[in-house]
Design a protein around this motif. Structure first.
Motif, PDB file in Angstrom:
ATOM      1  N   GLU A 123      16.467  41.346  55.592  1.00 23.19           N
ATOM      2  CA  GLU A 123      16.761  39.936  55.806  1.00 23.19           C
ATOM      3  C   GLU A 123      18.106  39.603  55.180  1.00 23.19           C
ATOM      4  O   GLU A 123      18.496  40.185  54.160  1.00 23.19           O
ATOM      5  CB  GLU A 123      15.677  39.045  55.182  1.00 23.19           C
ATOM      6  CG  GLU A 123      14.340  39.106  55.895  1.00 23.19           C
ATOM      7  CD  GLU A 123      13.367  38.053  55.375  1.00 23.19           C
ATOM      8  OE1 GLU A 123      13.814  37.202  54.571  1.00 23.19           O
ATOM      9  OE2 GLU A 123      12.195  38.073  55.772  1.00 23.19           O
ATOM     10  N   TYR A 125      21.732  36.569  55.786  1.00 21.80           N
ATOM     11  CA  TYR A 125      22.218  35.307  56.343  1.00 21.80           C
ATOM     12  C   TYR A 125      23.535  35.532  57.071  1.00 21.80           C
ATOM     13  O   TYR A 125      24.315  36.416  56.725  1.00 21.80           O
ATOM     14  CB  TYR A 125      22.418  34.262  55.236  1.00 21.80           C
ATOM     15  CG  TYR A 125      21.118  33.738  54.664  1.00 21.80           C
ATOM     16  CD1 TYR A 125      20.503  32.630  55.218  1.00 21.80           C
ATOM     17  CD2 TYR A 125      20.516  34.373  53.583  1.00 21.80           C
ATOM     18  CE1 TYR A 125      19.301  32.150  54.703  1.00 21.80           C
ATOM     19  CE2 TYR A 125      19.318  33.907  53.063  1.00 21.80           C
ATOM     20  CZ  TYR A 125      18.712  32.791  53.626  1.00 21.80           C
ATOM     21  OH  TYR A 125      17.518  32.340  53.125  1.00 21.80           O
ATOM     22  N   TYR A 150      22.425  30.489  58.795  1.00 22.50           N
ATOM     23  CA  TYR A 150      21.111  30.726  59.380  1.00 22.50           C
ATOM     24  C   TYR A 150      20.619  32.124  58.992  1.00 22.50           C
ATOM     25  O   TYR A 150      21.401  33.020  58.687  1.00 22.50           O
ATOM     26  CB  TYR A 150      21.141  30.563  60.906  1.00 22.50           C
ATOM     27  CG  TYR A 150      22.092  31.499  61.617  1.00 22.50           C
ATOM     28  CD1 TYR A 150      21.688  32.755  62.051  1.00 22.50           C
ATOM     29  CD2 TYR A 150      23.416  31.103  61.861  1.00 22.50           C
ATOM     30  CE1 TYR A 150      22.557  33.607  62.700  1.00 22.50           C
ATOM     31  CE2 TYR A 150      24.299  31.957  62.505  1.00 22.50           C
ATOM     32  CZ  TYR A 150      23.867  33.203  62.930  1.00 22.50           C
ATOM     33  OH  TYR A 150      24.744  34.045  63.573  1.00 22.50           O
ATOM     34  N   LYS A 151      19.284  32.272  58.998  1.00 25.34           N
ATOM     35  CA  LYS A 151      18.667  33.518  58.562  1.00 25.34           C
ATOM     36  C   LYS A 151      18.705  34.560  59.676  1.00 25.34           C
ATOM     37  O   LYS A 151      18.514  34.246  60.849  1.00 25.34           O
ATOM     38  CB  LYS A 151      17.224  33.286  58.119  1.00 25.34           C
ATOM     39  CG  LYS A 151      16.537  34.519  57.554  1.00 25.34           C
ATOM     40  CD  LYS A 151      15.144  34.201  57.016  1.00 25.34           C
ATOM     41  CE  LYS A 151      15.248  33.465  55.698  1.00 25.34           C
ATOM     42  NZ  LYS A 151      13.892  33.316  55.058  1.00 25.34           N
ATOM     43  N   LYS A 153      17.076  38.456  60.610  1.00 31.33           N
ATOM     44  CA  LYS A 153      16.129  39.518  60.265  1.00 31.33           C
ATOM     45  C   LYS A 153      16.387  40.727  61.150  1.00 31.33           C
ATOM     46  O   LYS A 153      16.785  40.582  62.302  1.00 31.33           O
ATOM     47  CB  LYS A 153      14.683  39.052  60.462  1.00 31.33           C
ATOM     48  CG  LYS A 153      14.247  37.921  59.556  1.00 31.33           C
ATOM     49  CD  LYS A 153      12.792  37.557  59.835  1.00 31.33           C
ATOM     50  CE  LYS A 153      12.303  36.457  58.925  1.00 31.33           C
ATOM     51  NZ  LYS A 153      10.880  36.108  59.203  1.00 31.33           N
ATOM     52  N   GLU A 187      17.678  36.307  65.166  1.00 34.76           N
ATOM     53  CA  GLU A 187      18.455  35.292  64.460  1.00 34.76           C
ATOM     54  C   GLU A 187      17.755  33.941  64.558  1.00 34.76           C
ATOM     55  O   GLU A 187      17.249  33.560  65.615  1.00 34.76           O
ATOM     56  CB  GLU A 187      19.862  35.189  65.059  1.00 34.76           C
ATOM     57  CG  GLU A 187      20.665  36.479  64.967  1.00 34.76           C
ATOM     58  CD  GLU A 187      22.021  36.354  65.623  1.00 34.76           C
ATOM     59  OE1 GLU A 187      22.205  35.424  66.452  1.00 34.76           O
ATOM     60  OE2 GLU A 187      22.905  37.168  65.320  1.00 34.76           O
ATOM     61  N   ALA A 188      17.734  33.218  63.444  1.00 36.51           N
ATOM     62  CA  ALA A 188      17.088  31.907  63.403  1.00 36.51           C
ATOM     63  C   ALA A 188      18.136  30.806  63.529  1.00 36.51           C
ATOM     64  O   ALA A 188      18.293  29.961  62.647  1.00 36.51           O
ATOM     65  CB  ALA A 188      16.294  31.759  62.110  1.00 36.51           C
ATOM     66  N   ASP A 190      18.384  28.464  66.207  1.00 35.72           N
ATOM     67  CA  ASP A 190      17.769  27.220  66.647  1.00 35.72           C
ATOM     68  C   ASP A 190      16.251  27.205  66.476  1.00 35.72           C
ATOM     69  O   ASP A 190      15.606  26.185  66.674  1.00 35.72           O
ATOM     70  CB  ASP A 190      18.105  26.966  68.134  1.00 35.72           C
ATOM     71  CG  ASP A 190      19.605  26.924  68.359  1.00 35.72           C
ATOM     72  OD1 ASP A 190      20.282  26.195  67.619  1.00 35.72           O
ATOM     73  OD2 ASP A 190      20.081  27.630  69.263  1.00 35.72           O
ATOM     74  N   SER A 191      15.675  28.363  66.171  1.00 33.52           N
ATOM     75  CA  SER A 191      14.227  28.464  65.970  1.00 33.52           C
ATOM     76  C   SER A 191      13.948  29.612  65.000  1.00 33.52           C
ATOM     77  O   SER A 191      14.868  30.318  64.585  1.00 33.52           O
ATOM     78  CB  SER A 191      13.509  28.705  67.301  1.00 33.52           C
ATOM     79  OG  SER A 191      13.974  29.895  67.901  1.00 33.52           O
ATOM     80  N   ALA A 192      12.687  29.800  64.655  1.00 34.89           N
ATOM     81  CA  ALA A 192      12.324  30.852  63.709  1.00 34.89           C
ATOM     82  C   ALA A 192      12.637  32.231  64.282  1.00 34.89           C
ATOM     83  O   ALA A 192      12.552  32.454  65.493  1.00 34.89           O
ATOM     84  CB  ALA A 192      10.843  30.746  63.357  1.00 34.89           C
ATOM     85  N   ALA A 193      13.012  33.169  63.398  1.00 31.78           N
ATOM     86  CA  ALA A 193      13.334  34.530  63.825  1.00 31.78           C
ATOM     87  C   ALA A 193      12.053  35.360  63.867  1.00 31.78           C
ATOM     88  O   ALA A 193      11.317  35.421  62.880  1.00 31.78           O
ATOM     89  CB  ALA A 193      14.331  35.154  62.851  1.00 31.78           C
ATOM     90  N   HIS A 194      11.782  35.970  65.008  1.00 29.12           N
ATOM     91  CA  HIS A 194      10.571  36.773  65.177  1.00 29.12           C
ATOM     92  C   HIS A 194      10.946  38.203  65.562  1.00 29.12           C
ATOM     93  O   HIS A 194      11.716  38.430  66.496  1.00 29.12           O
ATOM     94  CB  HIS A 194       9.667  36.177  66.256  1.00 29.12           C
ATOM     95  CG  HIS A 194       9.130  34.816  65.898  1.00 29.12           C
ATOM     96  ND1 HIS A 194       8.198  34.622  64.904  1.00 29.12           N
ATOM     97  CD2 HIS A 194       9.425  33.584  66.404  1.00 29.12           C
ATOM     98  CE1 HIS A 194       7.915  33.336  64.814  1.00 29.12           C
ATOM     99  NE2 HIS A 194       8.653  32.680  65.705  1.00 29.12           N
TER     100      HIS A 194
END
Length: 218
Positions: A123, A125, A150-151, A153, A187-188, A190-194
């Motif tokens: 993880e 940024y 933004y984060k 992963k 990449e997160a 606009d939304s969570a990174a999955h």
């Protein structure tokens, strides 16, 4: 009186003969192939004797290997129950993998050793330049562009499996490594990174490693 010319001639003949013998030995050693030639196994029966590795990876690798053997192999895979029946024979050592394959009716014995089966999560940024109209209204046009963090992963997967094929008749042994390494990133912004589930991702890599192996050595 010693005939030096005759002695020199004999010495040259001996040296030349020795050179030829060493050259032939060297050439025969270098040219001996140790990697699989799966095309020569067409129509032959293969007995998968074992998949050596940790329990968490063993089942996944075995299923992937059998899938690719059936899809891309030009040979006949002996059923697992027949191999297990041969292993249970009291007169066979469990270490005699060629003998087990022969007893099961195989022309070739196959065993796999898992060298690497791992997924590493990371993880961090990153940033991107965005325009913020509200900030520009409050602080002026020079403040319109700003950096937004933004984060990020990532999941890096590696699968390496050594495959050994042995001719049960003459003992000829061929070996090579099936391997695949890949990294996926989320990449997160606009939304969570999955990210994909680790074991499912490694299962995919195992299938790709064996598929490439059979294409390369067929």
């Amino acid at each position: 009186m010693v005939n030096h010319s005759r002695w020199n001639l004999n010495a040259r003949v001996i040296a030349l003969g020795l050179f030829c013998v060493l050259s032939l030995f060297s050439c025969s050693t270098v040219k001996k192939r140790t990697t699989p030639e799966l095309g020569k196994m067409e129509g032959k029966k293969i007995a998968l004797i074992e998949v050596d590795g940790e329990a968490s990876s063993q089942a996944i690798v075995e299923v992937a290997l059998v899938n690719q053997l059936l899809k891309h192999g030009s040979f006949i895979l002996i059923e697992k129950k027949e191999v297990e029946a041969a292993k249970s024979q009291p007169d066979l050592s469990p270490l005699d993998w060629k003998g087990i394959a022969r007893r099961a009716g195989g022309d070739y014995a196959l065993r796999a050793k898992i060298i690497a089966f791992e997924g590493k999560n990371r993880e961090g940024y990153s940033s991107q330049t965005v325009e913020d109209s509200q900030l520009a209204a409050e602080r002026g046009e020079n403040a319109r562009k700003t950096e937004r963090m933004y984060k990020v992963k990532s999941l890096e997967g590696t699968v390496q499996v050594q495959l050994e094929f042995a001719d049960v008749t003459n003992g000829d042994l061929r070996s090579a490594i099936a391997e695949k390494t890949e990294t996926v990133t989320a990449e997160a912004k606009d939304s969570a990174a999955h990210l994909p589930l680790k074991l499912k991702f490694l299962e995919k890599l195992a299938n790709e490693a064996f598929r490439q192996f059979f294409e390369q050595y067929n």
